[in-house]
Design an enzyme around this catalytic site. Structure first.
Site, PDB file in Angstrom:
ATOM      1  N   ARG A   1      19.585 -21.374  -9.104  1.00  0.00           N
ATOM      2  CA  ARG A   1      20.539 -21.189 -10.188  1.00  0.00           C
ATOM      3  C   ARG A   1      19.827 -20.847 -11.498  1.00  0.00           C
ATOM      4  O   ARG A   1      20.012 -21.483 -12.526  1.00  0.00           O
ATOM      5  CB  ARG A   1      21.399 -22.449 -10.348  1.00  0.00           C
ATOM      6  CG  ARG A   1      22.270 -22.717  -9.145  1.00  0.00           C
ATOM      7  CD  ARG A   1      23.255 -23.851  -9.355  1.00  0.00           C
ATOM      8  NE  ARG A   1      22.631 -25.149  -9.452  1.00  0.00           N
ATOM      9  CZ  ARG A   1      22.273 -25.903  -8.408  1.00  0.00           C
ATOM     10  NH1 ARG A   1      22.475 -25.459  -7.187  1.00  0.00           N
ATOM     11  NH2 ARG A   1      21.717 -27.086  -8.591  1.00  0.00           N
TER      12      ARG A   1
ATOM     13  N   TRP B   1      21.524 -36.959 -13.135  1.00  0.00           N
ATOM     14  CA  TRP B   1      20.262 -36.299 -12.807  1.00  0.00           C
ATOM     15  C   TRP B   1      19.128 -37.218 -13.206  1.00  0.00           C
ATOM     16  O   TRP B   1      19.175 -37.807 -14.305  1.00  0.00           O
ATOM     17  CB  TRP B   1      20.143 -34.984 -13.544  1.00  0.00           C
ATOM     18  CG  TRP B   1      21.181 -33.990 -13.163  1.00  0.00           C
ATOM     19  CD1 TRP B   1      22.311 -33.678 -13.829  1.00  0.00           C
ATOM     20  CD2 TRP B   1      21.161 -33.141 -11.994  1.00  0.00           C
ATOM     21  NE1 TRP B   1      23.008 -32.696 -13.184  1.00  0.00           N
ATOM     22  CE2 TRP B   1      22.317 -32.345 -12.045  1.00  0.00           C
ATOM     23  CE3 TRP B   1      20.274 -32.985 -10.934  1.00  0.00           C
ATOM     24  CZ2 TRP B   1      22.610 -31.399 -11.060  1.00  0.00           C
ATOM     25  CZ3 TRP B   1      20.568 -32.061  -9.967  1.00  0.00           C
ATOM     26  CH2 TRP B   1      21.723 -31.279 -10.031  1.00  0.00           C
TER      27      TRP B   1
ATOM     28  N   CYS C   1      -0.495   0.934   7.482  1.00  0.00           N
ATOM     29  CA  CYS C   1      -1.064   1.223   6.164  1.00  0.00           C
ATOM     30  C   CYS C   1      -2.479   1.797   6.255  1.00  0.00           C
ATOM     31  O   CYS C   1      -2.893   2.558   5.375  1.00  0.00           O
ATOM     32  CB  CYS C   1      -1.054  -0.038   5.307  1.00  0.00           C
ATOM     33  SG  CYS C   1       0.622  -0.548   4.832  1.00  0.00           S
TER      34      CYS C   1
ATOM     35  N   LEU D   1      21.742 -26.061  -2.635  1.00  0.00           N
ATOM     36  CA  LEU D   1      20.354 -25.667  -2.375  1.00  0.00           C
ATOM     37  C   LEU D   1      20.078 -24.216  -2.743  1.00  0.00           C
ATOM     38  O   LEU D   1      19.199 -23.574  -2.162  1.00  0.00           O
ATOM     39  CB  LEU D   1      19.983 -25.909  -0.898  1.00  0.00           C
ATOM     40  CG  LEU D   1      20.113 -27.343  -0.394  1.00  0.00           C
ATOM     41  CD1 LEU D   1      19.584 -27.431   1.035  1.00  0.00           C
ATOM     42  CD2 LEU D   1      19.372 -28.332  -1.289  1.00  0.00           C
TER      43      LEU D   1
ATOM     44  N   GLU E   1       0.825  -1.203   0.000  1.00  0.00           N
ATOM     45  CA  GLU E   1       0.000   0.000   0.000  1.00  0.00           C
ATOM     46  C   GLU E   1       0.866   1.263   0.000  1.00  0.00           C
ATOM     47  O   GLU E   1       0.543   2.242  -0.689  1.00  0.00           O
ATOM     48  CB  GLU E   1      -0.928   0.025   1.229  1.00  0.00           C
ATOM     49  CG  GLU E   1      -1.887  -1.142   1.305  1.00  0.00           C
ATOM     50  CD  GLU E   1      -1.364  -2.300   2.148  1.00  0.00           C
ATOM     51  OE1 GLU E   1      -2.164  -2.888   2.885  1.00  0.00           O
ATOM     52  OE2 GLU E   1      -0.153  -2.597   2.043  1.00  0.00           O
TER      53      GLU E   1
END
Length: 323
Positions: free
Chosen positions: A211, A174, A88, A208, A55
């Site tokens: 990328r 993978w 706000c 972790l 806001e």
């Protein structure tokens, strides 16, 4: 009364809020749009680390043109005093819009319903509940932390067609292709913290991080589950029972099999993120161990499939918890 225009502008505010998901720390990511005569005068979403609020950003853009306008906001404007910035609701009262349209009530007891009430007391028309279900889903982590005192947990599994996460010799990189891995990194960028088991930390030393070009700065906090010293820069939990100690809205659990099973067994998984590669492994490492089921009937009616789509030659499926 809610109009089609109200829904469209609220949908736009929700889209803005998506930009901050995962990088507002324990604050919620909120979107705000200010409109007058079908012209957008200001827009904003929660800033990095939770400030400035949506806001405040939208009002700064609109300036004096906010007088008599309609403000669309995806969460009730905060009403409590904070050292980090003004409430706000007060900013809105000072800006004097004609109307504030909100999606949902803030679960924080410091604000809950008080923000809307203050606006109405100041003579500003208030309408709530516009696209409330979509807002609640987007803010699931914030609501979980406030109402259940723990983060919203997504369990990610990347498996072969036959449910394996590694070959018998332990090789696991993978399983999925580049498109599925990129999608998983987007999911990382949307979470406050990411957790793996201590064995995964010791054996794989996972980074972790995120990328993806342009999103590297949105890498989540790293958490290790289990015994032993956590690496520098990591947080540690000894058991899943300590999850409430994580001061965050959303947690992504990435494995391995024992960690995934522990969260499922404890009933702490709110969302399943399942990537399936178009491969068969056979004898290998199954994605799960014992999750506490003793009757097959108890396995049914627990999950709702909310997404299923192809990612290259792989597939992603999302399941939301029903019970």
């Amino acid at each position: 009364m809610t109009s089609r225009a109200d829904e469209l502008y609220m949908a736009a505010a929700l889209a803005l809020a998506e930009r901050g998901v995962g990088c507002t720390h324990s604050n919620p990511s909120v979107g705000c749009i200010i409109v007058k005569d079908n012209i957008v005068l200001g827009r904003g979403w929660t800033g990095q680390g939770g400030r400035p609020h949506a806001e405040a950003k939208a009002l700064a853009q609109a300036g004096s043109r906010a007088v008599g306008a309609t403000v669309y906001v995806t969460l009730e404007p905060c009403a409590h005093v904070s050292e980090r910035g003004p409430a706000c609701t007060q900013l809105l009262i000072d800006a004097r819009p004609a109307r504030v349209v909100g999606a949902i009530v803030d679960p924080d007891p410091r604000t809950g319903t008080k923000g809307y009430a203050r606006l109405e007391a100041a003579g500003i028309a208030v309408e709530t509940g516009v696209l409330a279900s979509a807002a609640r889903k987007q803010l699931a982590g914030f609501f979980s932390r406030l109402e259940r005192q723990r983060p919203f947990v997504t369990l990610k599994l990347a498996t072969s067609l036959d449910g394996q996460i590694a070959l018998a010799n332990g090789q696991s990189r993978w399983i999925t292709g580049a498109s599925a891995r990129a999608h998983a990194h987007v999911e990382r960028a949307r979470c406050d913290a990411i957790l793996v088991g201590a064995a995964t930390v010791r054996i794989d030393a996972p980074a972790l991080d995120v990328r993806l070009p342009g999103l590297e700065h949105r890498s989540p906090r790293k958490v290790m589950l289990g015994s032993g010293a956590a690496p520098d820069g990591w947080e540690a939990l000894r058991s899943v029972d300590e999850i409430a100690s994580l001061d965050c809205n959303s947690l992504l659990v990435e494995g391995g099999a024992m960690t995934a099973s522990a969260f499922l067994r404890a009933g702490l998984v709110d969302r399943l993120l399942l990537y399936r590669a178009s491969i068969l492994i056979g004898a290998g490492t199954a994605c799960l161990r014992d999750i506490g089921l003793e009757d097959l009937a108890d396995a049914h009616g627990r999950w709702h499939n909310s997404l299923s789509r192809g990612l290259g030659n792989d597939r992603v499926e999302v399941y939301d918890k029903l019970v």
